[in-house]
Design a protein around this motif. Structure first.
Motif, PDB file in Angstrom:
ATOM      1  N   LEU A   7      39.573  26.045  22.222  1.00 34.97           N
ATOM      2  CA  LEU A   7      39.190  25.647  23.570  1.00 34.97           C
ATOM      3  C   LEU A   7      40.175  24.624  24.130  1.00 34.97           C
ATOM      4  O   LEU A   7      40.600  24.715  25.286  1.00 34.97           O
ATOM      5  N   SER A   8      40.573  23.671  23.315  1.00 37.25           N
ATOM      6  CA  SER A   8      41.567  22.680  23.732  1.00 37.25           C
ATOM      7  C   SER A   8      42.877  23.356  24.111  1.00 37.25           C
ATOM      8  O   SER A   8      43.492  23.024  25.135  1.00 37.25           O
ATOM      9  N   HIS A   9      43.316  24.301  23.297  1.00 41.28           N
ATOM     10  CA  HIS A   9      44.564  25.018  23.573  1.00 41.28           C
ATOM     11  C   HIS A   9      44.479  25.825  24.855  1.00 41.28           C
ATOM     12  O   HIS A   9      45.439  25.868  25.639  1.00 41.28           O
ATOM     13  N   HIS A  42      43.177  17.949  20.921  1.00 39.27           N
ATOM     14  CA  HIS A  42      42.026  18.029  20.029  1.00 39.27           C
ATOM     15  C   HIS A  42      41.809  16.725  19.239  1.00 39.27           C
ATOM     16  O   HIS A  42      41.330  16.740  18.122  1.00 39.27           O
ATOM     17  N   ARG A  43      42.210  15.602  19.836  1.00 40.49           N
ATOM     18  CA  ARG A  43      41.957  14.301  19.206  1.00 40.49           C
ATOM     19  C   ARG A  43      40.636  13.717  19.661  1.00 40.49           C
ATOM     20  O   ARG A  43      40.165  12.742  19.091  1.00 40.49           O
ATOM     21  N   ASP A  64      35.038  32.270  31.529  1.00 40.20           N
ATOM     22  CA  ASP A  64      36.350  32.856  31.232  1.00 40.20           C
ATOM     23  C   ASP A  64      37.109  32.012  30.219  1.00 40.20           C
ATOM     24  O   ASP A  64      37.770  32.541  29.324  1.00 40.20           O
ATOM     25  N   VAL A  65      37.008  30.696  30.353  1.00 39.92           N
ATOM     26  CA  VAL A  65      37.681  29.796  29.414  1.00 39.92           C
ATOM     27  C   VAL A  65      37.084  29.961  28.019  1.00 39.92           C
ATOM     28  O   VAL A  65      37.807  30.055  27.023  1.00 39.92           O
ATOM     29  N   LEU A  66      35.770  30.024  27.937  1.00 46.88           N
ATOM     30  CA  LEU A  66      35.112  30.199  26.639  1.00 46.88           C
ATOM     31  C   LEU A  66      35.498  31.532  26.000  1.00 46.88           C
ATOM     32  O   LEU A  66      35.746  31.604  24.801  1.00 46.88           O
ATOM     33  N   ARG A  67      35.563  32.574  26.803  1.00 49.24           N
ATOM     34  CA  ARG A  67      35.944  33.899  26.286  1.00 49.24           C
ATOM     35  C   ARG A  67      37.361  33.859  25.719  1.00 49.24           C
ATOM     36  O   ARG A  67      37.619  34.382  24.638  1.00 49.24           O
TER      37      ARG A  67
END
Length: 97
Positions: A7-9, A42-43, A64-67
């Motif tokens: 998710l961070s990426h 991701h810190r 869409d982001v979660l997918r």
């Protein structure tokens, strides 16, 4: 890579694709640029309200982001999201003929 790291990426990739700086996104999301950076690397954990604020700032749908994050995490685990979703478990390995 787990789903939260993916998710961070994805959030970072979307920001970069839209050619926005962390400072601009932070302003739109009413947070600090350091917080955006910590989330993207991701810190720092991501609260759901912050996630929605970032999606709004980036002009993207949260679903869409979660997918995309699920797909990226699944690729790193070596299986596709649709196959896992269909069975609820990893694909079985068939013996070689």
């Amino acid at each position: 890579m787990d789903r939260t790291e993916a998710l961070s990426h994805v959030l970072k990739r979307i920001r970069e694709d839209k050619e926005l700086t962390q400072l601009v996104v932070a302003g739109l999301a009413k947070m600090s640029a350091a917080s955006v950076g910590n989330i993207e690397t991701h810190r720092k954990g991501l609260r759901i309200s912050t996630f929605f604020d970032l999606c709004d700032a980036l002009g993207v749908r949260a679903s869409d982001v979660l997918r995309q994050a699920e797909d990226e995490a699944a690729q790193h685990r070596g299986r596709s999201r649709p196959q896992k979703a269909r069975t609820g478990r990893p694909p079985s390995k068939k013996p070689a003929p």
